[in-house]
Motif scaffolding. Structure first.
Motif, PDB file in Angstrom:
ATOM      1  N   HIS A   3      32.783  37.764  47.400  1.00 19.80           N
ATOM      2  CA  HIS A   3      32.177  38.171  46.131  1.00 19.80           C
ATOM      3  C   HIS A   3      32.958  37.708  44.914  1.00 19.80           C
ATOM      4  CE1 HIS A   3      28.867  40.354  47.758  1.00 19.80           C
ATOM      5  NE2 HIS A   3      29.662  40.951  48.621  1.00 19.80           N
ATOM      6  N   ILE A   4      34.307  37.685  45.022  1.00 17.27           N
ATOM      7  CA  ILE A   4      35.112  37.268  43.869  1.00 17.27           C
ATOM      8  C   ILE A   4      34.793  35.809  43.562  1.00 17.27           C
ATOM      9  CG2 ILE A   4      37.431  37.117  42.905  1.00 17.27           C
ATOM     10  CD1 ILE A   4      38.334  39.061  45.131  1.00 17.27           C
ATOM     11  N   GLU A   5      34.714  35.030  44.635  1.00 19.45           N
ATOM     12  CA  GLU A   5      34.440  33.604  44.483  1.00 19.45           C
ATOM     13  C   GLU A   5      33.029  33.394  43.910  1.00 19.45           C
ATOM     14  OE1 GLU A   5      36.249  31.196  44.487  1.00 19.45           O
ATOM     15  OE2 GLU A   5      34.985  29.452  44.787  1.00 19.45           O
ATOM     16  N   LEU A   6      32.076  34.145  44.459  1.00 13.68           N
ATOM     17  CA  LEU A   6      30.701  34.036  43.967  1.00 13.68           C
ATOM     18  C   LEU A   6      30.616  34.387  42.486  1.00 13.68           C
ATOM     19  CD1 LEU A   6      28.142  35.416  46.561  1.00 13.68           C
ATOM     20  CD2 LEU A   6      28.205  33.160  45.503  1.00 13.68           C
ATOM     21  N   SER A   7      31.406  35.397  42.089  1.00 17.88           N
ATOM     22  CA  SER A   7      31.317  35.834  40.689  1.00 17.88           C
ATOM     23  C   SER A   7      31.793  34.727  39.760  1.00 17.88           C
ATOM     24  CB  SER A   7      32.121  37.110  40.464  1.00 17.88           C
ATOM     25  OG  SER A   7      33.496  36.816  40.467  1.00 17.88           O
ATOM     26  N   LEU A   8      32.637  33.837  40.284  1.00 17.30           N
ATOM     27  CA  LEU A   8      33.065  32.698  39.459  1.00 17.30           C
ATOM     28  C   LEU A   8      32.010  31.592  39.506  1.00 17.30           C
ATOM     29  CD1 LEU A   8      36.637  31.146  39.489  1.00 17.30           C
ATOM     30  CD2 LEU A   8      34.610  29.913  38.839  1.00 17.30           C
ATOM     31  N   VAL A  71      35.540  35.053  23.957  1.00 15.36           N
ATOM     32  CA  VAL A  71      34.443  35.317  23.020  1.00 15.36           C
ATOM     33  C   VAL A  71      33.077  35.342  23.703  1.00 15.36           C
ATOM     34  CG1 VAL A  71      35.673  34.347  21.055  1.00 15.36           C
ATOM     35  CG2 VAL A  71      34.159  32.874  22.396  1.00 15.36           C
ATOM     36  N   CYS A  72      32.988  34.857  24.946  1.00  8.92           N
ATOM     37  CA  CYS A  72      31.683  34.792  25.606  1.00  8.92           C
ATOM     38  C   CYS A  72      31.068  36.182  25.734  1.00  8.92           C
ATOM     39  CB  CYS A  72      31.810  34.160  26.988  1.00  8.92           C
ATOM     40  SG  CYS A  72      30.227  34.139  27.858  1.00  8.92           S
ATOM     41  N   PRO A  73      29.866  36.368  25.194  1.00 10.49           N
ATOM     42  CA  PRO A  73      29.261  37.703  25.247  1.00 10.49           C
ATOM     43  C   PRO A  73      28.658  38.034  26.609  1.00 10.49           C
ATOM     44  CG  PRO A  73      27.791  36.206  24.105  1.00 10.49           C
ATOM     45  CD  PRO A  73      29.034  35.417  24.439  1.00 10.49           C
ATOM     46  N   THR A  74      28.536  37.045  27.502  1.00  9.37           N
ATOM     47  CA  THR A  74      27.868  37.322  28.772  1.00  9.37           C
ATOM     48  C   THR A  74      28.790  37.162  29.979  1.00  9.37           C
ATOM     49  OG1 THR A  74      27.078  35.049  28.933  1.00  9.37           O
ATOM     50  CG2 THR A  74      25.612  36.614  27.864  1.00  9.37           C
ATOM     51  N   GLY A  75      30.079  36.874  29.729  1.00  9.49           N
ATOM     52  CA  GLY A  75      31.035  36.859  30.842  1.00  9.49           C
ATOM     53  C   GLY A  75      31.056  35.594  31.679  1.00  9.49           C
ATOM     54  N   VAL A  76      30.739  34.457  31.076  1.00 12.67           N
ATOM     55  CA  VAL A  76      30.860  33.212  31.829  1.00 12.67           C
ATOM     56  C   VAL A  76      32.341  32.849  31.940  1.00 12.67           C
ATOM     57  CG1 VAL A  76      30.184  30.783  31.931  1.00 12.67           C
ATOM     58  CG2 VAL A  76      28.659  32.449  30.863  1.00 12.67           C
ATOM     59  N   LYS A  77      32.772  32.470  33.146  1.00 11.85           N
ATOM     60  CA  LYS A  77      34.189  32.120  33.331  1.00 11.85           C
ATOM     61  C   LYS A  77      34.366  30.637  33.028  1.00 11.85           C
ATOM     62  CE  LYS A  77      35.188  36.049  36.044  1.00 11.85           C
ATOM     63  NZ  LYS A  77      35.809  36.678  37.197  1.00 11.85           N
ATOM     64  N   ILE A  78      34.294  30.339  31.747  1.00 16.62           N
ATOM     65  CA  ILE A  78      34.250  28.946  31.308  1.00 16.62           C
ATOM     66  C   ILE A  78      35.550  28.232  31.632  1.00 16.62           C
ATOM     67  CG2 ILE A  78      33.751  27.432  29.354  1.00 16.62           C
ATOM     68  CD1 ILE A  78      32.544  29.952  27.960  1.00 16.62           C
ATOM     69  N   GLU A 255      46.133  36.498  37.458  1.00  9.26           N
ATOM     70  CA  GLU A 255      44.719  36.175  37.389  1.00  9.26           C
ATOM     71  C   GLU A 255      44.380  34.699  37.598  1.00  9.26           C
ATOM     72  OE1 GLU A 255      42.642  38.410  34.303  1.00  9.26           O
ATOM     73  OE2 GLU A 255      41.699  36.540  33.694  1.00  9.26           O
ATOM     74  N   GLU A 256      45.101  33.821  36.893  1.00 10.49           N
ATOM     75  CA  GLU A 256      44.651  32.428  36.904  1.00 10.49           C
ATOM     76  C   GLU A 256      44.727  31.798  38.288  1.00 10.49           C
ATOM     77  OE1 GLU A 256      45.173  29.599  33.957  1.00 10.49           O
ATOM     78  OE2 GLU A 256      45.394  31.002  32.314  1.00 10.49           O
ATOM     79  N   ALA A 257      45.870  31.954  38.945  1.00  8.21           N
ATOM     80  CA  ALA A 257      46.002  31.323  40.262  1.00  8.21           C
ATOM     81  C   ALA A 257      44.986  31.907  41.251  1.00  8.21           C
ATOM     82  CB  ALA A 257      47.421  31.444  40.781  1.00  8.21           C
ATOM     83  N   PRO A 258      44.894  33.233  41.373  1.00  3.39           N
ATOM     84  CA  PRO A 258      43.916  33.764  42.332  1.00  3.39           C
ATOM     85  C   PRO A 258      42.496  33.292  42.049  1.00  3.39           C
ATOM     86  CG  PRO A 258      45.384  35.516  41.584  1.00  3.39           C
ATOM     87  CD  PRO A 258      45.707  34.297  40.773  1.00  3.39           C
ATOM     88  N   GLU A 259      42.079  33.352  40.784  1.00  5.69           N
ATOM     89  CA  GLU A 259      40.683  33.029  40.485  1.00  5.69           C
ATOM     90  C   GLU A 259      40.396  31.541  40.588  1.00  5.69           C
ATOM     91  OE1 GLU A 259      38.918  34.666  37.054  1.00  5.69           O
ATOM     92  OE2 GLU A 259      38.983  36.696  37.863  1.00  5.69           O
ATOM     93  N   ILE A 260      41.230  30.758  39.921  1.00  2.00           N
ATOM     94  CA  ILE A 260      40.929  29.323  39.859  1.00  2.00           C
ATOM     95  C   ILE A 260      41.131  28.667  41.222  1.00  2.00           C
ATOM     96  CG2 ILE A 260      41.598  27.129  38.808  1.00  2.00           C
ATOM     97  CD1 ILE A 260      42.241  28.696  36.252  1.00  2.00           C
ATOM     98  N   HIS A 264      42.484  34.907  47.551  1.00  2.00           N
ATOM     99  CA  HIS A 264      42.138  36.313  47.387  1.00  2.00           C
ATOM    100  C   HIS A 264      42.689  37.203  48.504  1.00  2.00           C
ATOM    101  CE1 HIS A 264      39.646  34.873  44.183  1.00  2.00           C
ATOM    102  NE2 HIS A 264      38.833  34.231  44.989  1.00  2.00           N
ATOM    103  N   SER A 265      43.786  36.796  49.160  1.00  2.00           N
ATOM    104  CA  SER A 265      44.320  37.619  50.245  1.00  2.00           C
ATOM    105  C   SER A 265      44.851  38.930  49.679  1.00  2.00           C
ATOM    106  CB  SER A 265      45.447  36.873  50.958  1.00  2.00           C
ATOM    107  OG  SER A 265      46.576  36.788  50.101  1.00  2.00           O
ATOM    108  N   GLU A 266      45.100  39.888  50.563  1.00  2.00           N
ATOM    109  CA  GLU A 266      45.626  41.181  50.109  1.00  2.00           C
ATOM    110  C   GLU A 266      46.986  41.014  49.440  1.00  2.00           C
ATOM    111  OE1 GLU A 266      45.580  44.208  53.077  1.00  2.00           O
ATOM    112  OE2 GLU A 266      43.387  44.102  53.301  1.00  2.00           O
ATOM    113  N   ASP A 267      47.787  40.103  49.974  1.00  2.22           N
ATOM    114  CA  ASP A 267      49.104  39.875  49.375  1.00  2.22           C
ATOM    115  C   ASP A 267      48.962  39.343  47.950  1.00  2.22           C
ATOM    116  OD1 ASP A 267      50.218  40.719  51.689  1.00  2.22           O
ATOM    117  OD2 ASP A 267      51.064  38.781  52.301  1.00  2.22           O
ATOM    118  N   VAL A 268      48.052  38.387  47.789  1.00  2.56           N
ATOM    119  CA  VAL A 268      47.821  37.824  46.451  1.00  2.56           C
ATOM    120  C   VAL A 268      47.390  38.936  45.502  1.00  2.56           C
ATOM    121  CG1 VAL A 268      46.280  36.328  45.105  1.00  2.56           C
ATOM    122  CG2 VAL A 268      47.307  35.465  47.219  1.00  2.56           C
ATOM    123  N   GLN A 269      46.488  39.782  45.982  1.00  2.00           N
ATOM    124  CA  GLN A 269      45.986  40.856  45.122  1.00  2.00           C
ATOM    125  C   GLN A 269      47.083  41.865  44.796  1.00  2.00           C
ATOM    126  OE1 GLN A 269      42.121  42.516  46.298  1.00  2.00           O
ATOM    127  NE2 GLN A 269      41.650  40.587  47.313  1.00  2.00           N
TER     128      GLN A 269
END
Lengths: 408, 567
Positions: A3-8, A71-78, A255-260, A264-269
Motif C-alpha cells: 500500500h505504501i508503494e501504491l500510494s506513491l 504546496v500541492c493541495p491534493t497530495g501528489v508525491k511530486i 522519509e526520503e529513502a524509504p519512500e523513494i 518498507h521493512s519493519e527495521d526501516v520503519q
C-alpha cells in the motif's frame, strides 16, 4: 504491490492540474530549462512506463527541494515521482562521472579530510584549478565547495571524555559534512546534549544516501540506507532517539529513502520512526520542561533561513522555537523557498546559475540585514549563503551552545 | 441544387468507409465519401482501441479470428504510426473456467492466431499489478490502435489519390429510379446547402446506421446497434492488453492505449444508434470486473466513460447479441433485393476494416469493369500534418508470438511504431513544453494549429486529431486556449466571436457528458476545479446569449447529435 508503494505510484492520479506547484516552484521561476513540477511530475509520469525507453530529460532540472510537495493541495508525491524518473534516466543512460563523484560525499570527504586538508583547500581556491575542475569534471568554477577539516569528527569523539552525570542516552547521526568538513557543528551538538544530561552514543554510520538519490544512483543509495538501518535499528528498538544535525540526513532516514527507494521493512520503519532532527528533539524536551534554560543573553539580531529540506519534515520551525528561549536573541526569518544549492544541484556547471538565481531572494535578505552572521540548519545551504553573500553562516546549534556558555 | 457526378459514393466516414474510399481511389475510380459528422464520429471513434490478435473470437467466431490475425500483421505494416505493439495476455482468473485454457490454445492453433503460454511469474514480472491468483497466461499479438489517426491517415491517402472526403455532409435521401439507385441528395451541415450526387454505385458503409441508409432505398438491412460502454482510467497501470481467458463477456478486457487504460465493454441492444445512455450499474459492473484482473482497479482514478454502438448485422435468429458473428458481410442488393446500384458492407471489426474495404471494392470494381488490383495491404499510409515526423524507433519486440512479425515490420523501415512516450519525447526534443495547449496530452500549439488548418469544424474535431481535452483535466485548461486559437486562425475567414463562444460551449457540454458517469473521488475534484475555471472565472454560463453556430463550424445539428437518454 504494497500500500505504501501504491500510494506513491498512484499519487499522480490526484493531480488536478491546478498549477499551484508550478507557480510555487523556485526553479521554474528562474529558468526555462525546467518546465515545472506539474509537467515533469504527474503529467510526464503518464507517458513513462518501466521497460519503455525514457522519453524525457528535463526532469533532471528538478532540484529536489520539495516545495511542490508542500504546496500541492491534493497530495501528489511530486518530488518522489521526479526522483524516480531521474533514476530511470540514470539506469538507462548511465551516471556521468561528475554526478557519480558529487553523489559520494563520504568518499570525497574521506579522501580530502586529514592533515593534508589545508593544502587541498588552498589548491581548490586557485582559479586555474577550479577552471580545470569545471572543464574536466563539470563542477562550476564558482560553486561553493566546503573546506575539508584536518581531523574527522569521529576521531575527535574517540578522544572526547563524556561527563559521568548522564541519565539518558541518544545516538548521534553526524552525516558526512560534520565528520569531514565541519566537526565543530557536531561538537556543539554533543556539548548541548551532554549539558542537558544525555550520554551521546556514536553508532557506526555512512552517508545517508541523499546525494545518491538526488543523482539517481538508486543502487548505491539503497545499499547505503540498508547499511545505516542495520547499524541504527538496535538503537531505535531500545527507544534510544537517533538525533542528527543535518536536516537532510534526518529527512532521508525518516522519509526520503524509504519512500523513494521503496524500502518498507519493519527495521526501516523503526529507524524512520526513531529519528529526529536535533531541534525537533530539543523542542520536545522544552515542551516537557526538560530543556535546561540557563542561557546567557545574546543581544543580537540574526537572519535565519529554514532550509527547504527542513520544512519538508513538516514540523513548523523547531530551531526558531528553541532559539526564541535565548534572552535578547531576535531571529528574522528569510521566508525564502530555497537557497538554490539543493545539495549537489548548484555545484553543477549547467545548474550553478540557476541555483544562484533561485537563492537571490534569500541572499538579498541576508545582505539587507546588515548582519555579519546568518543561521541555517543545513550545511550545503550555509556554504551557499556564505558564498553568495560573504556573510558567515552557522548552524543554530552553535548559537545554542554559545548561549549555554559551553566550551567547544 | 448543384449536382456532381462520380463513380462511387461511399456513405460513412468510419474506418470501413474511409478504407473503401482509399481502395477505390487507389484503383482509379472517382470517389466521393460523405460522413454526417467528423471522420470516426460513429463507432470507429468510440471503441477501446484494441488491435485484435483474433484471440477473442477463436472459439465462437473462428472466421473472424482468422481475419483479425491476418489483418493484424497487415496493419502493422501499413500504419505503424497508429499502432502500439503492447502484446496481449489471456489470463485465467479464479472466476474463469480453468478448462477453457486448453480449448483456447487449441482453437488459436486452428484459426491461425499465434499464441504462447507463459508462466504466471513471467507475467507478474512484466505486469506486477495483475492478480497474483491468475493461474494461466497466454500471450497473443494484441496491440492498441489510434482509430482517429488511422482513419485520418487513410482519408489523407484517399485524397492523395483523388477521392473527395466530405465530412459534415448528411445523406438526406437516396435517389432511386425504378429498381436502381442512381445517387443521393446530401446536405452540407455547415450551411444547409443541398447537393445532388449522381453515381454508378452507392457503397453503404454506415456501420450501425447502415439500416437507416438502406431504408432510404427501400431496402431492409437489419443492423442491431449493440451498445458497448467503456471507462478510461487516468493512467496506464499496465502496458499489455489483458483479456479474461473465457468466452467474450462484459468488462473482460483492459486496453492500455495512449496515456490511459480502457476497460470494456458492455453489450446492450439499443433500438436507435443515435439514442442511448450510460447506466451507473454498467460502470459499477465493469470496475468490479476490473478488480478481478487488477486488484484495486476500481480505486484508480476513472477519467471518463463513453459508449459506442457495434454494427452487428443480423441475418438469422440469434438469442444473444454477443452470439452474432463479428465477421463482416457484403450485401449485394441487386442479388439480395433486386435493387441495382448499391452495396452494403456490414458487421466486422475495426481490425478487419481494410479487408472489408478490399472485398467491397473488389465487387464494385468487377461491376464497373475495373481490373486494377488492390494495393492497400502493401502501401503505407501517409502521416497527417498533426503528426510529428519522428525518427526515434522504439525497441523492437524480441520475445513472444509477435517477435517475428515485429522484425519483419521493422525491416520495412516505414514510420516508427507508436510508443507511450512519443509525444513527451517530441515535446522534449522541440523544447516546446512552454507552448503546450493541452498539457495533459502534450498537444503543442503547432499541432493544434495544424488540426485547425486541416479544416476542423469544431473543437471536438481537434480533439480527435491531437487528443486535446482527453487527459485528466478533461479540457479544464485547454478548451479556452484552443477556442482562442480557433478564433485567431479563422477570424479572417468569417468566424466570429459568437461562433467561437458556441464552439467552446459545445465542447464543454461534450466533455461533461462523459464525466457525469464517473463523478467521484479525484475526478469529482477535477470537475469542481473545471467548474470554477469556466463558470466562476470565465462566466461560461452566461455565454449562451452571445453564442451562435456558424463561421464554418458545426456545433448543433440533430443529424449528428448523439442523444444520451440519461445524463
Amino acid at each position: 504491490m504494497d500500500h505504501i508503494e501504491l500510494s506513491l505510484t498512484q499519487s499522480l492520479d490526484h493531480c488536478i492540474k491546478c498549477n499551484i506547484c508550478t507557480s510555487a516552484c523556485p526553479v521554474a521561476a528562474v529558468t526555462d530549462a525546467f518546465p515545472g513540477p506539474k509537467y515533469v511530475g504527474p503529467q510526464a509520469q503518464r507517458f513513462r512506463h518501466e521497460g519503455q525507453p525514457v522519453p524525457d530529460a528535463s526532469v533532471d532540472y528538478c532540484s529536489g527541494c520539495r516545495v511542490c510537495n508542500q504546496v500541492c493541495p491534493t497530495g501528489v508525491k511530486i518530488a518522489e515521482l521526479n526522483a524516480r524518473a531521474r533514476a530511470q534516466i540514470v539506469a538507462e543512460r548511465g551516471l556521468p562521472l561528475r554526478n557519480w563523484l558529487v553523489a559520494r560525499a563520504g568518499l570525497v570527504g574521506r579522501m580530502s579530510c586529514g592533515p593534508h586538508a589545508p593544502l587541498l583547500n588552498f589548491g581548490l581556491r586557485l582559479s586555474p584549478a577550479r577552471w580545470a575542475v569545471e572543464k574536466v569534471i563539470g563542477i562550476h568554477r564558482k560553486a561553493p565547495l566546503p573546506a575539508s577539516s584536518t581531523y574527522t569528527f569521529r576521531a575527535w569523539f574517540r578522544k572526547h571524555r563524556a561527563p559521568a552525570t548522564a541519565r539518558r542516552q541518544v545516538a548521534f547521526f553526524h552525516g558526512c559534512a560534520t565528520n569531514f568538513y565541519e566537526p565543530h557543528v557536531g561538537k556543539a551538538a554533543i556539548a548541548v546534549l551532554e549539558h542537558n544530561g544525555f550520554e551521546v552514543l556514536l553508532p557506526k554510520q555512512q552517508c545517508c544516501g541523499l546525494p545518491l538519490i538526488s543523482n539517481g544512483d538508486f543502487k548505491a543509495a539503497t545499499s547505503a540506507h540498508e547499511a545505516n538501518v542495520q547499524a541504527l535499528v538496535s538503537y531505535a528498538r531500545q527507544g534510544i532517539p537517533i538525533v542528527g544535525t543535518s536536516t537532510s540526513c534526518t529527512l532521508t532516514l525518516k522519509e526520503e529513502a524509504p519512500e523513494i527507494l521503496a524500502l518498507h521493512s519493519e527495521d526501516v520503519q523503526a529507524v524512520a520512526a526513531g529519528t529526529y532532527d536535533i531541534f525537533e528533539f530539543l523542542r520536545s524536551l522544552a515542551e516537557r520542561g526538560e530543556l535546561k534554560t540557563d542561557f546567557r543573553p545574546i543581544e543580537r539580531h540574526l537572519p535565519y533561513h529554514q532550509p527547504c529540506q527542513y520544512r519538508a519534515h513538516r514540523l513548523g520551525s523547531p530551531a526558531m522555537d528553541v532559539l526564541s528561549l535565548i534572552p535578547g536573541l531576535v531571529l528574522e526569518e528569510s521566508h525564502a523557498e530555497c537557497c538554490g544549492i539543493a545539495g549537489t544541484y548548484g555545484l553543477k556547471k549547467e545548474k550553478y546559475q540557476i541555483g544562484m538565481d533561485v537563492g537571490a531572494k534569500l541572499f538579498d535578505m541576508v545582505k539587507r540585514s546588515g548582519s555579519d552572521l546568518a543561521l541555517c540548519d543545513s550545511e550545503t545551504c550555509r556554504w551557499q549563503i556564505t558564498h553568495a553573500t560573504g556573510v558567515t553562516s552557522k548552524h543554530p546549534i552553535e548559537i545554542l551552545a554559545e548561549a549555554y556558555g559551553l566550551e567547544l | 441544387m448543384r449536382t456532381i457526378e462520380t463513380d462511387v459514393l461511399v456513405i460513412g466516414g468510419g474506418a470501413t468507409g474511409t478504407g473503401c474510399a482509399r481502395d477505390l481511389a487507389m484503383r482509379g475510380m472517382r470517389t466521393i465519401l460523405v460522413e454526417k459528422g467528423d471522420l470516426t464520429h460513429g463507432t470507429t471513434g468510440r471503441y477501446h482501441g484494441l488491435l485484435h490478435s483474433g484471440g477473442r473470437y477463436v472459439t465462437k467466431d473462428p472466421q473472424s479470428a482468422t481475419e483479425c490475425a491476418r489483418e493484424n500483421v497487415v496493419l502493422r505494416k501499413i500504419m505503424p504510426h497508429c499502432l502500439e505493439d503492447t502484446s496481449g495476455f489471456f489470463v485465467t482468473t479464479p472466476w474463469d473456467d480453468p478448462a477453457y485454457g486448453d480449448v483456447f490454445v487449441k482453437n488459436c492453433r486452428l484459426t491461425g492466431v499465434p499464441v504462447q503460454e507463459i508462466s504466471v511469474q513471467a507475467m507478474l514480472r512484466r505486469e506486477p499489478v495483475l492478480n497474483p491468483r491468475i493461474s494461466r497466461v497466454f500471450e497473443v499479438m494484441d496491440g492498441s490502435a489510434d482509430s482517429f489517426l488511422a482513419t485520418r491517415s487513410t482519408a489523407l491517402s484517399a485524397e492523395e489519390y483523388g477521392a473527395q472526403i466530405w465530412t459534415y455532409h448528411h445523406v438526406v435521401d437516396l435517389v432511386r429510379e425504378g429498381d436502381r439507385v442512381t445517387g443521393a441528395v446530401v446536405e452540407d451541415l455547415r450551411n444547409g446547402e443541398r447537393i445532388g450526387i449522381l453515381c454508378a454505385c452507392v457503397l453503404n458503409a454506415a456501420g450501425a446506421w447502415a439500416g437507416k441508409i438502406a431504408s432510404m432505398a427501400g431496402v431492409t438491412v437489419t443492423v442491431l446497434p449493440g451498445k458497448g460502454t467503456m471507462v478510461a482510467m487516468n493512467h496506464r497501470m499496465l502496458n499489455t492488453v489483458v483479456n479474461r481467458c473465457k468466452l467474450p463477456d462484459d468488462g473482460d478486457i483492459i486496453v492500455p492505449i495512449h496515456t490511459v487504460a480502457v476497460i470494456g465493454t458492455t453489450d446492450v441492444h439499443v433500438p436507435d444508434p443515435d439514442v442511448y445512455g450510460i447506466e451507473p450499474d454498467e460502470i459499477q459492473f465493469m470496475l468490479a470486473e476490473g478488480d478481478k484482473l487488477i486488484p484495486g482497479f476500481s480505486q484508480y482514478r476513472a477519467l471518463r466513460a463513453w459508449a459506442g454502438v457495434r454494427p452487428l448485422y443480423k441475418d438469422r435468429d440469434v438469442a444473444n447479441d454477443r452470439d452474432i458473428p463479428r465477421t463482416f458481410k457484403l450485401l449485394d442488393h441487386a442479388e439480395r433485393d433486386g435493387v441495382e446500384g448499391m452495396l452494403s458492407i456490414v458487421g466486422g471489426k475495426w481490425t478487419t476494416y481494410r479487408l472489408m474495404a478490399e472485398e467491397s471494392v473488389d465487387a464494385l470494381a468487377k461491376r464497373l469493369g475495373n481490373t486494377r488490383p488492390c494495393r492497400t495491404a502493401e502501401e503505407p499510409l501517409p502521416l497527417p500534418p498533426t503528426e510529428h515526423q519522428t525518427t526515434f524507433r522504439p525497441p523492437v519486440r524480441t520475445t513472444g508470438p509477435g517477435a517475428s512479425v515485429a522484425a519483419e515490420v521493422e525491416a520495412l523501415q516505414h514510420a516508427p511504431l507508436y510508443w507511450l512516450g512519443k509525444h513527451l519525447a517530441e515535446v522534449e526534443r522541440e523544447q516546446s513544453f512552454a507552448d503546450l495547449i493541452c498539457e495533459c496530452e502534450m498537444a503543442s500549439r503547432s499541432r493544434v494549429l495544424a488540426a485547425i488548418d486541416a479544416g476542423a469544424k469544431n473543437l471536438d474535431d481537434i480533439r480527435r486529431d491531437v487528443r486535446m481535452g482527453m487527459g485528466p483535466c478533461q479540457g479544464g485548461w485547454c478548451i479556452y486556449r484552443t477556442t482562442a486559437l480557433l478564433f485567431e486562425r479563422r477570424g479572417q475567414d468569417g468566424l466570429s466571436q459568437a461562433n467561437s463562444n458556441d464552439a467552446l460551449l459545445h465542447f464543454l457540454q461534450a466533455r461533461w457528458k462523459g464525466l457525469v458517469p464517473v463523478l467521484w473521488g479525484d475526478q469529482l475534484r477535477q470537475a469542481r476545479l473545471d467548474e470554477l475555471i469556466y463558470v466562476g472565472v470565465l462566466g461560461a454560463d452566461r455565454l449562451r446569449p452571445i453564442a451562435e453556430q456558424g463561421g464554418g463550424l458545426v456545433t448543433d445539428n440533430p443529424a449528428v447529435a448523439t442523444e444520451y437518454v440519461k445524463a
